[in-house]
Scaffold this motif. Structure first.
Motif, PDB file in Angstrom:
ATOM      1  N   HIS A   1      21.785  14.488  18.920  1.00 48.84           N
ATOM      2  CA  HIS A   1      20.664  13.993  19.726  1.00 48.84           C
ATOM      3  C   HIS A   1      21.081  12.929  20.749  1.00 48.84           C
ATOM      4  CE1 HIS A   1      20.844  11.424  16.122  1.00 48.84           C
ATOM      5  NE2 HIS A   1      20.560  10.455  16.968  1.00 48.84           N
ATOM      6  N   ALA A   2      22.327  12.490  20.712  1.00 47.88           N
ATOM      7  CA  ALA A   2      22.804  11.479  21.655  1.00 47.88           C
ATOM      8  C   ALA A   2      23.260  12.140  22.961  1.00 47.88           C
ATOM      9  CB  ALA A   2      23.960  10.696  21.038  1.00 47.88           C
ATOM     10  N   PRO A   3      23.056  11.480  24.084  1.00 41.62           N
ATOM     11  CA  PRO A   3      23.480  12.052  25.371  1.00 41.62           C
ATOM     12  C   PRO A   3      24.969  12.398  25.424  1.00 41.62           C
ATOM     13  CG  PRO A   3      22.050  10.164  25.733  1.00 41.62           C
ATOM     14  CD  PRO A   3      22.342  10.212  24.261  1.00 41.62           C
ATOM     15  N   ALA A   4      25.802  11.686  24.696  1.00 41.78           N
ATOM     16  CA  ALA A   4      27.243  11.945  24.718  1.00 41.78           C
ATOM     17  C   ALA A   4      27.573  13.345  24.223  1.00 41.78           C
ATOM     18  CB  ALA A   4      27.984  10.908  23.884  1.00 41.78           C
ATOM     19  N   SER A   5      26.786  13.867  23.297  1.00 46.53           N
ATOM     20  CA  SER A   5      27.041  15.210  22.778  1.00 46.53           C
ATOM     21  C   SER A   5      26.863  16.253  23.880  1.00 46.53           C
ATOM     22  CB  SER A   5      26.115  15.515  21.601  1.00 46.53           C
ATOM     23  OG  SER A   5      26.386  16.799  21.090  1.00 46.53           O
ATOM     24  N   ARG A   6      25.801  16.117  24.630  1.00 44.81           N
ATOM     25  CA  ARG A   6      25.550  17.041  25.740  1.00 44.81           C
ATOM     26  C   ARG A   6      26.613  16.901  26.826  1.00 44.81           C
ATOM     27  NH1 ARG A   6      21.797  16.040  29.918  1.00 44.81           N
ATOM     28  NH2 ARG A   6      21.717  17.823  31.285  1.00 44.81           N
ATOM     29  N   ARG A   7      26.978  15.667  27.148  1.00 48.21           N
ATOM     30  CA  ARG A   7      28.009  15.436  28.167  1.00 48.21           C
ATOM     31  C   ARG A   7      29.350  16.033  27.730  1.00 48.21           C
ATOM     32  NH1 ARG A   7      25.451  10.298  28.787  1.00 48.21           N
ATOM     33  NH2 ARG A   7      26.949   9.354  27.369  1.00 48.21           N
ATOM     34  N   ALA A   8      29.688  15.883  26.469  1.00 53.69           N
ATOM     35  CA  ALA A   8      30.943  16.437  25.962  1.00 53.69           C
ATOM     36  C   ALA A   8      30.949  17.958  26.050  1.00 53.69           C
ATOM     37  CB  ALA A   8      31.171  15.988  24.519  1.00 53.69           C
ATOM     38  N   LEU A   9      29.830  18.576  25.702  1.00 50.74           N
ATOM     39  CA  LEU A   9      29.753  20.039  25.777  1.00 50.74           C
ATOM     40  C   LEU A   9      29.868  20.507  27.222  1.00 50.74           C
ATOM     41  CD1 LEU A   9      29.421  22.808  24.512  1.00 50.74           C
ATOM     42  CD2 LEU A   9      26.936  22.442  24.557  1.00 50.74           C
TER      43      LEU A   9
END
Length: 130
Positions: A12-20
């Motif tokens: 749910h953290a923005p970093a997860s989406r950015r990493a993907l």
């Protein structure tokens, strides 16, 4: 260029989406990902037990699909996973737990896998954390 990518944040953290998105761009640009390593709360990205609200992206499902589709080396830190209840069938049996919350395409392994990935890659890129 060879990349190793480490993710320290939950789905749910923005970093997860950015990493993907970064990982997708790496492959789209013709580069290689030698390993994805999920550590600390990042291990929740490998959990099939989490349910995203209907109005949010299901980042755990997106990560699972991405790793499977591209046949990537998706490693989840075993110590961080056990601490957070992210168990595959083998660890659930070992610790006599009934719940299994991860499986293919993820591999539970030690922190040494991150060190090895850093040695194999030209760049180690980390997302999230404190």
């Amino acid at each position: 260029m060879k990349f190793a990518i480490a993710l320290f944040s939950p789905p749910h953290a923005p970093a997860s989406r950015r990493a993907l998105r970064f990982a997708e761009a790496v492959l789209a640009s013709g580069h290689e990902i030698v390993r994805l390593f999920f550590y600390r709360d990042g291990v929740y990205n490998a959990s099939c037990a989490m349910v995203a609200p209907q109005d949010e992206l299901d980042m755990a499902a997106q990560w699972r699909a991405f790793v499977a589709e591209h046949r990537l080396d998706g490693v989840v830190c075993i110590a961080a996973a056990l601490r957070r209840g992210v168990l595959n069938a083998e660890e659930a049996r070992r610790y006599e737990r009934e719940a299994i919350s991860t499986g293919a395409p993820w591999e539970l392994s030690g922190l040494g896998q991150l060190h090895e990935a850093a040695q194999l890659a030209d760049r180690l890129v980390c997302f999230g954390g404190d």
